[in-house]
Design an enzyme around this catalytic site. Sequence first.
Site, PDB file in Angstrom:
ATOM      1  N   PRO A  89      21.669  19.871  20.439  1.00 46.25           N
ATOM      2  CA  PRO A  89      20.552  20.950  20.488  1.00 46.25           C
ATOM      3  C   PRO A  89      21.010  22.176  19.439  1.00 46.25           C
ATOM      4  O   PRO A  89      20.353  22.939  19.218  1.00 46.25           O
ATOM      5  CB  PRO A  89      20.517  21.495  21.628  1.00 46.25           C
ATOM      6  CG  PRO A  89      21.255  20.405  22.613  1.00 46.25           C
ATOM      7  CD  PRO A  89      22.112  19.888  21.728  1.00 46.25           C
ATOM      8  N   GLU A 116      28.499  17.069  28.747  1.00 42.39           N
ATOM      9  CA  GLU A 116      28.311  18.503  28.139  1.00 42.39           C
ATOM     10  C   GLU A 116      28.276  18.568  26.508  1.00 42.39           C
ATOM     11  O   GLU A 116      27.997  19.424  25.741  1.00 42.39           O
ATOM     12  CB  GLU A 116      29.274  19.619  28.378  1.00 42.39           C
ATOM     13  CG  GLU A 116      29.388  19.755  29.989  1.00 42.39           C
ATOM     14  CD  GLU A 116      27.856  20.015  30.656  1.00 42.39           C
ATOM     15  OE1 GLU A 116      27.612  21.236  30.200  1.00 42.39           O
ATOM     16  OE2 GLU A 116      27.621  19.120  31.684  1.00 42.39           O
ATOM     17  N   ARG A 153      10.685   4.481   8.619  1.00 47.62           N
ATOM     18  CA  ARG A 153       9.481   4.497   7.986  1.00 47.62           C
ATOM     19  C   ARG A 153       9.353   4.559   6.838  1.00 47.62           C
ATOM     20  O   ARG A 153       8.337   4.399   5.798  1.00 47.62           O
ATOM     21  CB  ARG A 153       8.470   5.382   8.963  1.00 47.62           C
ATOM     22  CG  ARG A 153       8.418   5.139  10.322  1.00 47.62           C
ATOM     23  CD  ARG A 153       7.552   6.035  11.113  1.00 47.62           C
ATOM     24  NE  ARG A 153       6.197   6.134  10.502  1.00 47.62           N
ATOM     25  CZ  ARG A 153       5.214   5.403  10.825  1.00 47.62           C
ATOM     26  NH1 ARG A 153       5.131   4.468  11.589  1.00 47.62           N
ATOM     27  NH2 ARG A 153       4.141   5.696  10.088  1.00 47.62           N
ATOM     28  N   ASP A 168       0.061   9.659   5.834  1.00 46.28           N
ATOM     29  CA  ASP A 168       0.616  10.278   7.114  1.00 46.28           C
ATOM     30  C   ASP A 168       0.243  11.822   6.958  1.00 46.28           C
ATOM     31  O   ASP A 168       0.825  12.586   6.172  1.00 46.28           O
ATOM     32  CB  ASP A 168       2.157  10.054   7.304  1.00 46.28           C
ATOM     33  CG  ASP A 168       2.196   8.901   8.234  1.00 46.28           C
ATOM     34  OD1 ASP A 168       1.513   8.902   9.302  1.00 46.28           O
ATOM     35  OD2 ASP A 168       3.311   8.337   8.222  1.00 46.28           O
TER      36      ASP A 168
HETATM   37  N1  4HQ Z   1      21.434  16.483  23.649  1.00 50.87           N
HETATM   38  N2  4HQ Z   1      18.192  17.183  20.205  1.00 50.87           N
HETATM   39  C1  4HQ Z   1      23.557  15.522  23.306  1.00 50.87           C
HETATM   40  C2  4HQ Z   1      19.946  17.259  23.300  1.00 50.87           C
HETATM   41  C3  4HQ Z   1      19.521  16.867  22.119  1.00 50.87           C
HETATM   42  C4  4HQ Z   1      18.498  17.582  21.441  1.00 50.87           C
HETATM   43  C5  4HQ Z   1      21.674  17.077  24.919  1.00 50.87           C
HETATM   44  C6  4HQ Z   1      21.845  15.690  23.019  1.00 50.87           C
HETATM   45  C7  4HQ Z   1      23.205  17.085  25.249  1.00 50.87           C
HETATM   46  C8  4HQ Z   1      25.463  15.865  24.786  1.00 50.87           C
HETATM   47  N3  4HQ Z   1      20.104  16.423  20.860  1.00 50.87           N
HETATM   48  N4  4HQ Z   1      23.954  16.252  24.451  1.00 50.87           N
HETATM   49  N5  4HQ Z   1      17.321  18.249  22.250  1.00 50.87           N
HETATM   50  O1  4HQ Z   1      19.219  17.637  24.136  1.00 50.87           O
HETATM   51  O2  4HQ Z   1      19.372  16.439  19.763  1.00 50.87           O
END
Ligand code: 4HQ
Length: 243
Positions: A89, A116, A153, A168
């Site tokens: 994230p 985590e 794609r 697209d």
């Molecule tokens: N993650 N976009 C990896 C995500 C996420 C997202 C949560 C990925 C926790 C460890 N990854 N971990 N949104 O929420 O890529």
Amino acid sequence: MIFDVVTIFPAMVEAALSVGVVGRAIEKGLLEVKVRDLRDFTTDRHRSVDDQPFGGGPGMVMKVEPIFKALDAIEAARGTKGTVLLTSPQGAVFNQGLAARLSERQHLVLLCGRYEGVDERVRSRVDEEISIGDYVLSGGELPALVVVDAVARFVPGVVGDDQSVAEDSFSRGLLDFPHYTRPAEIGGERVPDVLMSGNHGDIRRWRRRQSLARTLERRPELLDTAALDDEERRILDELRRKA
Ligand code: 4HQ
């Protein structure tokens, strides 16, 4: 194009990649995807991929050594490091432009985090950190699958009809127009007459107008960066005046 995916849930990733457009492209040899089980790169009896966080707190953190060993093994097997992607994230938000740019790379390596997240020192070997959106998932497998699908794609031959990739909606920076198939009427809802008219000029103009109207209504910020031609500018001006 080559993808290596590193995960503690290889079956989940393999199942998703075995079907549909991507599954067929792998069968055709247009894509090579190798899913690697991170636990195969551990050296302890319990095959541990996570440990407690320094500083305390809830949850576990993914250990550095299995990930570095996996990346070393990939480099040794392929003869290139590839472009290493971490889904998290904290990354740059993924979009069609980023998918297009990544599709120019010959070899992508996707690291799927769990718990985590990964030990911060893993980032020394990561080229790009990518988020698929602002929500919290339980792991990086679904984001990695999203990235593989959207990037694949763009590889020539993966999508049956090249025309449909070029057209697209998102490649043009606009939302899609409405689609209909048989029957022509259901529960009193009729397919728009223009689509039954056989007039291909009218159909093309109607679809453009629908794409623009929906984008203006639902995602107006997309219009700031959309590549519009003169006809589209004119239609958009008209839609804005009416609004
Ligand atoms: N993650 N976009 C990896 C995500 C996420 C997202 C949560 C990925 C926790 C460890 N990854 N971990 N949104 O929420 O890529």
